[in-house]
Scaffold this motif. Structure first.
Motif, PDB file in Angstrom:
ATOM      1  N   THR A 289      11.835 -29.769   5.288  1.00 43.38           N
ATOM      2  CA  THR A 289      12.025 -30.555   6.510  1.00 43.38           C
ATOM      3  C   THR A 289      12.925 -29.789   7.484  1.00 43.38           C
TER       4      THR A 289
ATOM      5  N   GLY B  28      13.964 -36.790  11.608  1.00 47.59           N
ATOM      6  CA  GLY B  28      15.227 -36.164  11.214  1.00 47.59           C
ATOM      7  C   GLY B  28      16.254 -37.095  10.579  1.00 47.59           C
TER       8      GLY B  28
ATOM      9  N   ASP C 178      15.720 -30.733   8.430  1.00 47.47           N
ATOM     10  CA  ASP C 178      17.107 -30.807   7.944  1.00 47.47           C
ATOM     11  C   ASP C 178      17.371 -29.825   6.806  1.00 47.47           C
TER      12      ASP C 178
ATOM     13  N   VAL D 125      16.562 -38.923  17.058  1.00 49.03           N
ATOM     14  CA  VAL D 125      16.180 -37.961  16.014  1.00 49.03           C
ATOM     15  C   VAL D 125      15.320 -38.576  14.900  1.00 49.03           C
TER      16      VAL D 125
ATOM     17  N   GLY E 252      19.487 -30.660  11.966  1.00 55.78           N
ATOM     18  CA  GLY E 252      18.071 -30.760  12.324  1.00 55.78           C
ATOM     19  C   GLY E 252      17.849 -30.844  13.829  1.00 55.78           C
ATOM     20  N   TYR E 253      18.755 -31.522  14.538  1.00 52.89           N
ATOM     21  CA  TYR E 253      18.641 -31.656  16.000  1.00 52.89           C
ATOM     22  C   TYR E 253      18.538 -30.275  16.661  1.00 52.89           C
TER      23      TYR E 253
END
Ligand code: PLP
Length: 343
Positions: A313, A210, A315, A205, A325-326
């Motif tokens: 972002t 991330g 996240d 990530v 975020g993943y």
């Protein structure tokens, strides 16, 4: 054109690889499972190979075969799911290195492909994949012929979590006295410091910008076109379920992009989009192909808004939707027009 524009900055991807590689003295592999965390496995793998990665990891043999096609001979491609029934031909033809997870997988591999390389995955406390200490006692005699002994941390994104040290101790104990190269750290473990690095780190990530790699350069930007803007009078509602009611006169933009594009329903009424530097709240429910945004604060009617970009972002967007975020990255849908910024 109604499709959103997903811009992938390959220079930022390569820079993130180099930054993570500079943190450890050993080798740095690249995890490119799930279509390169949603960004396109072939593109991502080729960029990372040019940035210096010589070893790649995927989740399944099918993913591994696609990476082999993209990279050609040379790089080692490890498969976390190991050697599953039915995988033998792909493992052989694409020259993949299964990370064997059980005594049964080790037996299958040795019977089907006796001279073919393999790694071994050990369970040091996550209880997901890998041999437990009891399996390991019976299989340890094969450790010397493995190309890698690896394990995975459950809590590496929480540096103070006691499970990190416990898994480190378990990994050391299970591999003590064995010369085979070892790997424990993904992105989080890389950031925990040299004790966790061993011979090879396996970031995923962080390469893609991330958390928990706080200094990562952002890799993705996602811009959604406005299809129309309407004036909504006080008391009128917007979208399915009439879940939003205007409390004053509002300008509401309808954007192309919805849950079929990975903009999950949990973002409904919670996410922010950006018209240039102006934040605009998502209102009502995300539908399959569309979402609604309050653009009343925009000085001029916007023709597109960013949902990922300089102001937000993966996240931050994930936080708004109560996820990580993943999940945002790997859900990015197939309908976007994908543009790349060359390294
Ligand atoms: C996904 C995965 C990685 C990469 O993890 P990140 O947190 O994305 O860096 C490394 N190792 C294993 C076993 C994985 O499943």
């Amino acid at each position: 054109m109604a499709s959103g524009i997903l811009t992938i900055d390959l220079g930022a991807l390569a820079a993130n690889y180099r930054a993570l590689a500079a943190m450890n003295a050993g080798e740095t592999a690249a995890v490119v499972k799930a279509d390169g965390y949603g960004l396109g496995a072939a593109l991502v793998a080729q960029t990372l190979a040019e940035a210096g990665a010589r070893r790649f990891f995927v989740a399944t043999a099918e993913e591994g075969a696609a990476i082999r096609k993209a990279l050609g001979d040379g790089p080692e491609i490890g498969v976390f799911s190991g050697h599953m029934e039915g995988d033998t031909r792909l493992i052989q033809q694409a020259h993949l290195t299964p990370m064997l997870n059980s005594a049964a997988q080790l037996e299958r591999h040795r019977a089907a492909l006796p001279d073919h390389p393999f790694g071994i995955q050990l369970d040091t406390g996550m209880n997901r994949l890998g041999m437990e200490p009891s399996d390991w006692a019976a299989s340890r005699e094969h450790a010397g012929t493995a190309t890698l002994l690896m394990s995975h941390l459950a809590c590496a994104d929480e540096p103070a979590h006691p499970q990190n040290a416990a898994q480190l101790a378990a990994f050391r104990e299970m591999t003590s006295g064995i010369d085979t190269p070892k790997s424990l750290a993904a992105t989080g473990g890389t950031l925990l410091g040299p004790d966790y690095h061993f011979d090879l780190t396996r970031p995923g990530v962080g390469l893609y910008g991330g958390h928990p790699f706080a200094n990562a350069q952002p890799v993705v930007r996602l811009s959604l076109p406005v299809i129309q803007i309407r004036d909504v009078a006080p008391g009128e509602t917007v979208g399915y379920g009439a879940s939003y009611t205007a409390n004053g006169p509002r300008k509401i933009a309808t954007l192309s992009g919805g849950y079929a594009d990975g903009l999950i329903r949990a973002m409904s009424s919670r996410a922010t989009l950006w018209a240039g530097d102006t934040p605009c709240l998502m209102i009502g429910r995300v539908s399959m192909d569309l979402l609604s945004v309050d653009v009343s604060d925009c000085a001029t009617p916007p023709d597109h808004l960013d949902i990922l970009g300089p102001h937000q972002t993966v996240d931050q967007l994930a936080d708004a939707a109560g996820t990580i975020g993943y999940e945002i990255l790997t859900s990015l849908g197939p309908r976007y027009t994908r543009k790349v910024i060359a390294p």
